[in-house]
Write an enzyme that holds these catalytic residues in place. Structure first.
Site, PDB file in Angstrom:
ATOM      1  N   HIS A 196      -9.390   3.866  -4.408  1.00 17.04           N
ATOM      2  CA  HIS A 196      -8.851   2.778  -5.034  1.00 17.04           C
ATOM      3  C   HIS A 196      -8.063   3.241  -6.322  1.00 17.04           C
ATOM      4  O   HIS A 196      -7.957   2.620  -7.318  1.00 17.04           O
ATOM      5  CB  HIS A 196      -9.710   1.877  -5.453  1.00 17.04           C
ATOM      6  CG  HIS A 196     -10.663   0.935  -4.310  1.00 17.04           C
ATOM      7  ND1 HIS A 196     -10.113   0.884  -3.049  1.00 17.04           N
ATOM      8  CD2 HIS A 196     -11.778   0.416  -4.246  1.00 17.04           C
ATOM      9  CE1 HIS A 196     -11.023   0.291  -2.441  1.00 17.04           C
ATOM     10  NE2 HIS A 196     -12.075  -0.084  -3.103  1.00 17.04           N
TER      11      HIS A 196
ATOM     12  N   GLU B 228     -10.550  -7.116   2.521  1.00 22.63           N
ATOM     13  CA  GLU B 228      -9.478  -6.346   1.560  1.00 22.63           C
ATOM     14  C   GLU B 228      -8.348  -6.176   2.628  1.00 22.63           C
ATOM     15  O   GLU B 228      -8.466  -5.058   3.662  1.00 22.63           O
ATOM     16  CB  GLU B 228      -9.896  -5.139   1.053  1.00 22.63           C
ATOM     17  CG  GLU B 228     -11.031  -5.184   0.217  1.00 22.63           C
ATOM     18  CD  GLU B 228     -11.986  -4.057   0.003  1.00 22.63           C
ATOM     19  OE1 GLU B 228     -11.421  -3.183  -0.544  1.00 22.63           O
ATOM     20  OE2 GLU B 228     -13.042  -3.974   0.514  1.00 22.63           O
TER      21      GLU B 228
ATOM     22  N   HIS C  35      -9.427  -6.998  -4.528  1.00 24.21           N
ATOM     23  CA  HIS C  35     -10.905  -6.564  -4.191  1.00 24.21           C
ATOM     24  C   HIS C  35     -11.903  -7.609  -4.362  1.00 24.21           C
ATOM     25  O   HIS C  35     -12.951  -7.209  -4.994  1.00 24.21           O
ATOM     26  CB  HIS C  35     -11.022  -5.219  -4.570  1.00 24.21           C
ATOM     27  CG  HIS C  35     -12.145  -4.443  -4.050  1.00 24.21           C
ATOM     28  ND1 HIS C  35     -13.604  -5.008  -3.554  1.00 24.21           N
ATOM     29  CD2 HIS C  35     -12.466  -3.223  -3.598  1.00 24.21           C
ATOM     30  CE1 HIS C  35     -14.224  -4.173  -2.972  1.00 24.21           C
ATOM     31  NE2 HIS C  35     -13.380  -3.010  -3.043  1.00 24.21           N
TER      32      HIS C  35
END
Length: 344
Positions: free
Chosen positions: A109, A309, A178
């Site tokens: 991420h 996601e 997210h």
């Protein structure tokens, strides 16, 4: 009509450069969303049940401090590259790039300080808010000055999230939001009674560090076949699964398409996910452990939320047969995801 309001939410700590964090409230007849200029974080998303009662269906915190401390990316925009890159390493044009390792042997991420941990510049729109930032060349090890715009717009029951980016050097990019959802209301114990379907014929098996093996496997006859709705708790039991944290491979194309649907029978709430992205990571909050104090002093145990996601496939930068994740100078990255809330 959508009403848009902005208000102060807090100040960044001095060691983070100070800076005012604002909250933007988007409200229609059926949905109310609150979004921060820090990490473009969705802190609140209230939607009606079948009796017309509003509940907040996303996990998060009451104060800025909750979001500036370590947490599992609640509600945030993650990037430059969502999900995992194996060994935090990739090669472009003969040059190797090494990223920060923040998830075992991998980069996750965006690295140590991804897009979720920075202040963005906001611009109020008639029915939403647009955030901008420049990710400088070399930030977190990624090449190129990357200009990024994230736009949230609310229209009736539909929240649209649009991502745009331009780069000065070729760079991998895959942006997502997210948010952690529980359609029974945040703070509810689990999501076992939710019914979920995902429009995917294949998924990506992963190794023990959650990196795709490279195989694109058919869902047919496996616990990953979610093409017809399943009740989550019973499904996990039936297939002896500890939860999901996998990429489902969507039908390719630039057009908007329905890719997932979740129904909570008790409240009647439904959520549809539509996107232009090639993949969707279905995550069932396996790493939540009840240690975080959330909104209204709620605790968030394992499986108390799910994430859907929309993104490119994980580790695509190292797997040439995965969808292209590279953005070149002169091109534009442009993807949209729509969340549609209803009752049944």
């Amino acid at each position: 009509m959508t009403a848009v309001r902005r208000e102060a939410f807090g100040r960044m700590p001095p060691e983070e450069g100070g800076g005012e964090v604002e909250k933007f409230v988007l409200q229609s007849d059926s949905v109310r969303v609150e979004i921060l200029s820090f990490g473009c974080i969705i802190t609140t998303l209230e939607t009606k049940d079948r009796d017309g009662q509003f509940s907040d269906v996303v996990l998060g915190f009451d104060t800025l401090e909750g979001y500036t401390r370590k947490h599992p990316f609640f509600g945030a925009i993650v990037g430059r590259v969502a999900n995992r890159i194996a060994n935090g390493r990739f090669t472009l044009d003969g040059k190797e790039y090494q990223l920060f390792l923040n998830n075992g042997p991998n980069s996750l991420h965006g690295g140590a300080k991804g897009f979720d941990k920075v202040l963005w510049s906001p611009q109020v729109l008639p029915n939403g808010v647009r955030f901008f930032r420049l990710s400088p060349d070399g930030e977190e090890g990624y090449p190129g000055d990357l200009k990024v715009w994230v736009t949230y717009t609310l229209s009736g029951r539909e929240l649209a999230i649009n991502y745009q980016a331009q780069t000065s050097k070729t760079t991998p990019i895959s942006l997502t939001n997210h948010a952690y959802f529980n359609l029974a209301g945040q703070g509810s114990r689990d999501v076992y009674d939710h019914e979920i379907s995902i429009e995917a014929d294949s998924y990506l098996p992963v190794d023990d560090t959650k990196i795709p093996t490279g195989e694109v496997a058919a869902v047919q006859g496996t616990g990953f076949d979610l093409r017809q709705p399943v009740e989550l708790g019973k499904h996990l039991q039936k297939f002896h699964l500890d939860g999901f944290d996998h990429n489902f491979c969507l039908h390719q194309g630039q057009d908007r398409r329905l890719v997932a649907r979740v129904f909570h029978p008790h409240s009647g709430r439904t959520m549809e996910v539509h996107t232009t992205q090639p993949g969707i990571q279905f995550y069932t909050g396996n790493n939540l452990d009840g240690s975080l104090k959330g909104k209204g002093a709620a605790t968030y145990p394992k499986h108390s939320a799910f994430c859907l996601e929309t993104q490119n496939w994980p580790d695509a930068v190292n797997k040439p047969h995965f969808p292209n994740v590279l953005l070149h100078p002169g091109e534009e990255y442009n993807h949209t995801t729509w969340l549609v809330f209803n009752t049944a």
